[in-house]
Design a protein around this motif. Sequence first.
Motif, PDB file in Angstrom:
ATOM      1  N   ALA A 180      24.196  24.274  63.441  1.00 45.40           N
ATOM      2  CA  ALA A 180      22.866  23.704  63.621  1.00 45.40           C
ATOM      3  C   ALA A 180      22.242  23.272  62.309  1.00 45.40           C
ATOM      4  O   ALA A 180      21.216  22.600  62.307  1.00 45.40           O
ATOM      5  N   GLN A 181      22.868  23.656  61.194  1.00 50.29           N
ATOM      6  CA  GLN A 181      22.320  23.326  59.897  1.00 50.29           C
ATOM      7  C   GLN A 181      23.010  22.091  59.330  1.00 50.29           C
ATOM      8  O   GLN A 181      24.201  21.898  59.498  1.00 50.29           O
ATOM      9  N   VAL A 182      22.235  21.275  58.656  1.00 53.20           N
ATOM     10  CA  VAL A 182      22.748  20.032  58.091  1.00 53.20           C
ATOM     11  C   VAL A 182      22.693  20.121  56.574  1.00 53.20           C
ATOM     12  O   VAL A 182      21.658  20.466  56.005  1.00 53.20           O
ATOM     13  N   THR A 183      23.821  19.827  55.926  1.00 51.23           N
ATOM     14  CA  THR A 183      23.882  19.867  54.470  1.00 51.23           C
ATOM     15  C   THR A 183      23.920  18.449  53.922  1.00 51.23           C
ATOM     16  O   THR A 183      24.780  17.655  54.282  1.00 51.23           O
ATOM     17  N   ASP A 184      22.968  18.149  53.061  1.00 51.21           N
ATOM     18  CA  ASP A 184      22.939  16.865  52.371  1.00 51.21           C
ATOM     19  C   ASP A 184      23.408  17.072  50.935  1.00 51.21           C
ATOM     20  O   ASP A 184      23.248  18.153  50.361  1.00 51.21           O
ATOM     21  N   VAL A 185      23.968  16.033  50.342  1.00 50.99           N
ATOM     22  CA  VAL A 185      24.410  16.080  48.953  1.00 50.99           C
ATOM     23  C   VAL A 185      23.603  15.056  48.165  1.00 50.99           C
ATOM     24  O   VAL A 185      23.563  13.875  48.511  1.00 50.99           O
ATOM     25  N   TYR A 186      22.940  15.541  47.111  1.00 52.01           N
ATOM     26  CA  TYR A 186      22.132  14.687  46.258  1.00 52.01           C
ATOM     27  C   TYR A 186      22.714  14.683  44.850  1.00 52.01           C
ATOM     28  O   TYR A 186      23.436  15.595  44.455  1.00 52.01           O
ATOM     29  N   ASN A 187      22.394  13.641  44.102  1.00 56.33           N
ATOM     30  CA  ASN A 187      22.809  13.554  42.703  1.00 56.33           C
ATOM     31  C   ASN A 187      21.601  13.751  41.795  1.00 56.33           C
ATOM     32  O   ASN A 187      20.582  13.078  41.951  1.00 56.33           O
ATOM     33  N   TYR A 188      21.735  14.672  40.862  1.00 57.93           N
ATOM     34  CA  TYR A 188      20.690  14.937  39.872  1.00 57.93           C
ATOM     35  C   TYR A 188      21.240  14.651  38.479  1.00 57.93           C
ATOM     36  O   TYR A 188      22.399  14.971  38.180  1.00 57.93           O
ATOM     37  N   ARG A 189      20.392  14.082  37.636  1.00 53.41           N
ATOM     38  CA  ARG A 189      20.786  13.800  36.261  1.00 53.41           C
ATOM     39  C   ARG A 189      20.412  14.995  35.378  1.00 53.41           C
ATOM     40  O   ARG A 189      19.271  15.451  35.380  1.00 53.41           O
ATOM     41  N   ILE A 190      21.408  15.494  34.629  1.00 50.81           N
ATOM     42  CA  ILE A 190      21.204  16.630  33.732  1.00 50.81           C
ATOM     43  C   ILE A 190      21.471  16.183  32.300  1.00 50.81           C
ATOM     44  O   ILE A 190      22.559  15.685  31.988  1.00 50.81           O
ATOM     45  N   PHE A 191      20.494  16.373  31.445  1.00 51.20           N
ATOM     46  CA  PHE A 191      20.622  16.090  30.021  1.00 51.20           C
ATOM     47  C   PHE A 191      20.878  17.422  29.324  1.00 51.20           C
ATOM     48  O   PHE A 191      20.069  18.347  29.398  1.00 51.20           O
ATOM     49  N   ALA A 192      22.040  17.532  28.665  1.00 52.24           N
ATOM     50  CA  ALA A 192      22.402  18.749  27.943  1.00 52.24           C
ATOM     51  C   ALA A 192      22.571  18.413  26.472  1.00 52.24           C
ATOM     52  O   ALA A 192      23.216  17.414  26.125  1.00 52.24           O
ATOM     53  N   ALA A 193      22.000  19.239  25.603  1.00 52.70           N
ATOM     54  CA  ALA A 193      22.037  18.941  24.171  1.00 52.70           C
ATOM     55  C   ALA A 193      22.170  20.226  23.373  1.00 52.70           C
ATOM     56  O   ALA A 193      21.711  21.292  23.785  1.00 52.70           O
ATOM     57  N   THR A 194      22.804  20.107  22.205  1.00 47.10           N
ATOM     58  CA  THR A 194      22.945  21.230  21.290  1.00 47.10           C
ATOM     59  C   THR A 194      22.640  20.766  19.875  1.00 47.10           C
ATOM     60  O   THR A 194      22.978  19.642  19.495  1.00 47.10           O
ATOM     61  N   TRP A 195      21.994  21.664  19.111  1.00 51.63           N
ATOM     62  CA  TRP A 195      21.619  21.300  17.747  1.00 51.63           C
ATOM     63  C   TRP A 195      21.505  22.565  16.902  1.00 51.63           C
ATOM     64  O   TRP A 195      20.714  23.457  17.219  1.00 51.63           O
TER      65      TRP A 195
END
Length: 483
Positions: free
Chosen positions: A13-28
């Motif tokens: 009964a449950q519906v799973t949607d797939v979304y795209n998220y933008r992730i900015f990863a940085a190291t300094w």
Amino acid sequence: MRRGRGKNDLDEAQVTDVYNYRIFAATWNVAGKSPPCYLSLEDWLHTSPPADIYVLGFQEIVPLNAGNVLGTEDNGPARKWLALIRRTLNSLPGTNGGCHTPSPLPNPIVELDADFEGSMRQKATSFFQRRSFQSLSRSMRIDNDMLMPQACLDRRLSVCDRVMFGHRTSDYDPNYRWGSSDEENGTGDSPITAQYSPMSYGGCFSTEDSDRHTGHSRYCLVASKQMVGVFLTVWVKSDIRDDVHNMKVSCVGRGLMGYLGNKGSISISMSLHQTSFCFICSHLTSGQKDGDELRRNSDVMEILRKTRFPPVLDIGGEYSPQTILEHDRIIWLGDLNYRIAISYRAAKALVEMHDWKTLLENDQLCIEQRQGRVFEGWNEGKIYFPPTYKYSNNSDRYAGDDRHSKQKRRTPAWCDRILWYGRGLHQLSYVRGESRFSDHRPVYSMFLAEVESVSCNQIKKSSSSRIEVEELFPHSHGRQYSE
């Protein structure tokens, strides 16, 4: 590895949607320098289009001297970085307004019963109380090769501590101290910085941003944790903040005696909808002697083995991940300190020819990965930029390039790296910045992350699984944050 939740794992009964998220990863690695208020982060953080999540890892936000390693933690530089990041993210082009950030509530996070900041530092300090921090820093290097009697300290290889949340920006101190990278802090040149009260800062960060006054912010801080010089902070768009839950943190010290925090990692675990993420910021063992790469390999293995998150019942009735590799999407960033195993002159010539292929064939991390000795199964993007370490102060010249310079030569190296593990992460870019603020150049990457979400009308989120946000310093009248 934890298997991602798919349609077959859910009730029909449950519906799973797939979304795209933008992730900015940085190291300094910022070389022990506290940022002045005029430092611009726009070239680093301004992306088009803006990301949904910003994961920013720093190393050496304070100088790695004995006072900072064994004394009271100096949160002043972290507050300054948070203020700069907030100001920069909330002026991103292409972000139109935001939603109201709810008022913070106390005690937002489940944590293990461990006290790295308290008991570890107290016991370590008791051994050194007969000697001044200054004499210690002059006579000993704060690194893994410094020996101490084992009986003087309780050995805790892994600790879990509270994530510190915050929005305060009244934190600028104009009398910041300029430090240097850890390998420069040799005999006689480890500065001892003063310990500042976290709420005593004035100056040009004392006026808060306009959207802070209105209670609106395009990006909000969801987690921020410091361990000596390692600092990891996570920001999300305000309109997805309520979809972030199960926020947890674990710190592993790998520095002095193998567990103090001058080297090591901070890991932050969280879930976005029904997908779990783990972000790791690390600073591994330094050195370019033969065999130092094996110590770095050991650091990685110990971080993977010792990092533990407390179990929390997730939205779908499953327990949230307790180890790094149990997460669905994993991003590891930091000063990994792997070097290029050729001479300075050979490396310099290859850099001038932009022969990245030959340089990478001699890169220790690539070699160790090919041999299956570290980061087996992890991914790293193609490197098409010059080595990020080590530069002369405020210049584009590598240290030792100037014949008249007294700086010790360091073979250029890609110390600063970003790797990822697990399906559902697609790297869009992998580049470096050109700020001359430090002897390292910042490195950053943009990812597209697949996120599974169960339709809201099919499953009800429990109130206990919603993340609450607590300010790093909730009052401005001088009271420090306490756990």
